[in-house]
Scaffold this motif. Sequence first.
Motif, short mmCIF file in Angstrom:
data_model
loop_
_atom_site.label_atom_id
_atom_site.label_comp_id
_atom_site.label_asym_id
_atom_site.label_seq_id
_atom_site.Cartn_x
_atom_site.Cartn_y
_atom_site.Cartn_z
N UNK A 249 0.90 -1.25 0.01
CA UNK A 249 -0.09 -0.04 0.09
C UNK A 249 0.78 1.32 0.12
N UNK A 250 1.94 1.45 0.89
CA UNK A 250 2.49 2.61 0.97
C UNK A 250 3.39 2.58 -0.29
N UNK A 251 3.89 1.65 -0.87
CA UNK A 251 4.31 1.77 -2.33
C UNK A 251 3.51 2.32 -3.13
N UNK A 252 2.46 1.72 -3.11
CA UNK A 252 1.60 2.39 -4.20
C UNK A 252 1.10 3.76 -4.09
N UNK A 253 1.35 4.40 -3.05
CA UNK A 253 0.91 5.63 -2.44
C UNK A 253 1.99 6.66 -3.01
N UNK A 254 3.42 6.06 -3.24
CA UNK A 254 4.29 6.93 -3.90
C UNK A 254 4.02 7.48 -5.03
N UNK A 255 4.12 8.84 -5.23
CA UNK A 255 3.60 9.80 -6.43
C UNK A 255 4.45 8.92 -7.63
N UNK A 256 3.93 8.80 -8.77
CA UNK A 256 4.38 8.28 -9.88
C UNK A 256 4.52 6.77 -10.14
N UNK A 270 5.53 -0.73 -11.47
CA UNK A 270 5.76 0.22 -12.63
C UNK A 270 5.35 1.44 -12.36
N UNK A 271 5.90 2.20 -12.97
CA UNK A 271 5.63 3.78 -12.75
C UNK A 271 6.01 4.66 -14.04
N UNK A 272 5.68 5.80 -13.94
CA UNK A 272 6.34 6.71 -15.19
C UNK A 272 7.55 7.36 -14.79
N UNK A 273 8.10 7.17 -13.76
CA UNK A 273 9.50 7.86 -13.53
C UNK A 273 10.27 6.86 -12.54
N UNK A 274 11.53 7.21 -12.45
CA UNK A 274 12.42 6.31 -11.67
C UNK A 274 12.18 6.41 -10.14
N UNK A 275 11.58 5.45 -9.23
CA UNK A 275 11.32 5.68 -8.15
C UNK A 275 11.95 5.02 -7.09
N UNK A 276 13.15 4.48 -7.32
CA UNK A 276 14.18 3.51 -6.57
C UNK A 276 14.26 3.90 -5.27
N UNK A 277 14.60 5.28 -5.03
CA UNK A 277 14.74 5.89 -3.66
C UNK A 277 13.70 5.81 -2.85
N UNK A 279 11.15 4.03 -3.10
CA UNK A 279 10.74 2.53 -2.93
C UNK A 279 11.65 1.99 -1.61
N UNK A 280 12.92 2.42 -1.64
CA UNK A 280 13.59 1.76 -0.53
C UNK A 280 13.35 2.32 0.69
N UNK A 281 13.09 3.54 0.84
CA UNK A 281 12.59 4.20 2.00
C UNK A 281 11.28 3.49 2.63
N UNK A 282 10.50 3.60 1.63
CA UNK A 282 9.09 2.78 2.07
C UNK A 282 9.39 1.43 2.76
N UNK A 283 10.38 0.55 1.87
CA UNK A 283 10.61 -0.76 2.54
C UNK A 283 11.12 -0.72 4.00
N UNK A 284 12.25 0.28 4.31
CA UNK A 284 12.55 0.19 5.70
C UNK A 284 11.52 0.80 6.47
N UNK A 285 10.76 1.88 6.00
CA UNK A 285 9.87 2.32 7.16
C UNK A 285 8.61 1.15 7.48
N UNK A 286 8.61 0.31 6.45
CA UNK A 286 7.56 -0.80 6.89
C UNK A 286 8.23 -2.00 7.50
N UNK A 287 9.69 -1.85 8.19
CA UNK A 287 10.18 -2.87 9.13
C UNK A 287 10.50 -4.00 8.16
N UNK A 288 10.91 -3.90 6.71
CA UNK A 288 11.59 -4.85 6.02
C UNK A 288 12.82 -4.21 5.42
#
Lengths: 311, 311
Positions: A249-256, A270-277, A279-288
Amino acid sequence: MAPPVVETIKLTKDYDGTRAVDSLDLRIEEGEIFGFLGPNGAGKTTTILMLLGLTEPTLGVAKVCGHDATREPLKVKRITGYLPENVGFYEDLTARENLRYITRLNRIPERQASGKIDEVLEIVGLSEVADREVGRFSRGMKRRLGMADVLVKDPRLVFLDEPTAGIDPDGASQILDFIVSMSKEKGITVLLSSHLLHQVQKICDRVGIIVKGCMVAEGPVERLGREVVGGGQNALEVQVTESSANLIESIESIPGVKAVECSGDMLSIRGDKDVRAEVSRAIFENGSLPLHIRAQDYTLEEIYLKYFREE
Amino acid sequence: MRAVFWKELADYFGSWRFIIIFAVICLAALSATYTAAQTIRGDIAQTPTEYVFLRLFTTSGETLPSFIFFLSFFGPLIGIIFGFDVINSERSRGTLSRVLSQPLFRDSVINGKFLAGLTAIAIMLASIILVVSGLGLRMIGVAPAPGEVARIGVFFLISLLYVGFWLGLGILFSVLFRRTITSVLAAIAIWISLALFISMFAGIAANWVAPVDQHSEAEAILEHERIYDSVMRISPTTLFGEATETVLNPGKRTLRGVVLVREVEGMIPGPLALGQSLMLVWPHLVALIALILICFAVSYVRFMREEIRAT
Ligand SMILES: Nc1ncnc2c1ncn2[C@@H]1O[C@H](COP(=O)(O)OP(=O)(O)OP(=O)(O)O)[C@@H](O)[C@H]1O
Ligand SMILES: [Mg+2]
């Protein structure tokens, strides 16, 4: 502004009724390595022959450095090196004598020529067999001699028609290395045709895919990949220690970000721009923890096959 | 063109084909001269010694024909063998596309190859004529007069033109036909028809246009002969035969086989001067040159705009 090194305008070639090349528009700028792809009989060789004035276009013009290849073939040939599909040498002459003939035809003074010949034989790794008759060369050695033959006249531009066909992987990667180094060190513009897509992908700045004489796609490989296969989107492939509904869910909420798919610990985004940074923040924030994040790049193979499925 | 010329010349001298032909011709020439010299020695008492040296070339012995007969027979063979594969073998070896992607005009390739072949033939003919003269000098013990040397020089040039025509024809066929075997067969077919069957055609033509029998008027017979000769002169072999006979035999005053008694009455018996002999054969030389030029023209037209593809 200097004219492009290669320019074709509505270039067309008919062979008694069948159209081998169909109003092809091509531009290659100084210093580029351009990969020319297409199935057998697509018209690659025919295009190269027209650019060299070795055959006449039915319609349109082929220009090299601003010179019309049909009307001023000599000016074109003076600055162009050409490695034909099936390169042939005088079998009873040595490698050095074969190259010497080419330097003489190019009116390179003898003294300068012998230095140049030694230099190019060194580059292609044939110094040791320079005085052996070409009739006793293997196929790969002849191809390498072909590269030397192209380089010996100090061209501004080279046409390489399947330079690695029939060569073992080691030899092929050597030849690709020569191509890259001559392009980078001497600023030589390269147009090469090939069927080995991963090789082309490795060394070409830009590719063109030609099918039945028409250019169906043209551009840098990554862009073609995004546009053609990915539908104009960026895709990420992520492996995490632990995936959860919250994370998705939190990844899906990232703009783009457009869509997230999850299978076990693998996520594809999938997205229309490069969202690697993000996405990794979201992963950390979710304890993974992210184990692997890769922006998916498309192989030329996928792009190429896509065109054929559509055909 | 110079580079092509020197390369081809070196190729000729290094080739087995040159060595074998040279050996065969030498053998034929030496045996012809030997028997000729013996015949001359046998009847030297009865005949005037004027121009006896030239008879070395024209006299046939009991067992062997004369030197000029050998030359008229072997000349086409030399020319064809030197020329039949110059272009198409390069095409099939794939060297043609490499050479033609260098900055040189296409006609220079043909010209360079023709000149190299002609030079090789000239060297061959000159050395054979020297060898023949040397042998003859020893055997009949008479040195050639300056007039005779000049006539031998002219004879050399006529022979060169004659063989040059067949070289040109060989080159033309090597441009026209892709396969060397086809071009050599086509050239040999032309040679055989022009050397052997032409007299049959000439006879048919003459009988058809001006039929004669035992009771015919002298005029009718002359007309018959005239037509016969004109048709025969289509063949370079006839041109060569008549021209060399006239040049080597100063006593020959007319090219016609049949001479009317009233024409002979006015003639002053005795040998012709070289200039007069030349006047007699001038049309023959012009015709030979024209035939060579025709071969060239057709080769150029075909070769100039042709597609050169390495297959
Ligand atoms: N001399 C010719 N006469 C007639 N058609 C020809 C001739 N040469 C080529 N073609 C046709 O032109 C088309 C293009 O040929 P071309 O050699 O340019 O293909 P290519 O892209 O180089 O193929 P490959 O990958 O097999 O080398 C083919 O369909 C071929 O059949
Ligand atoms: Mg091809």
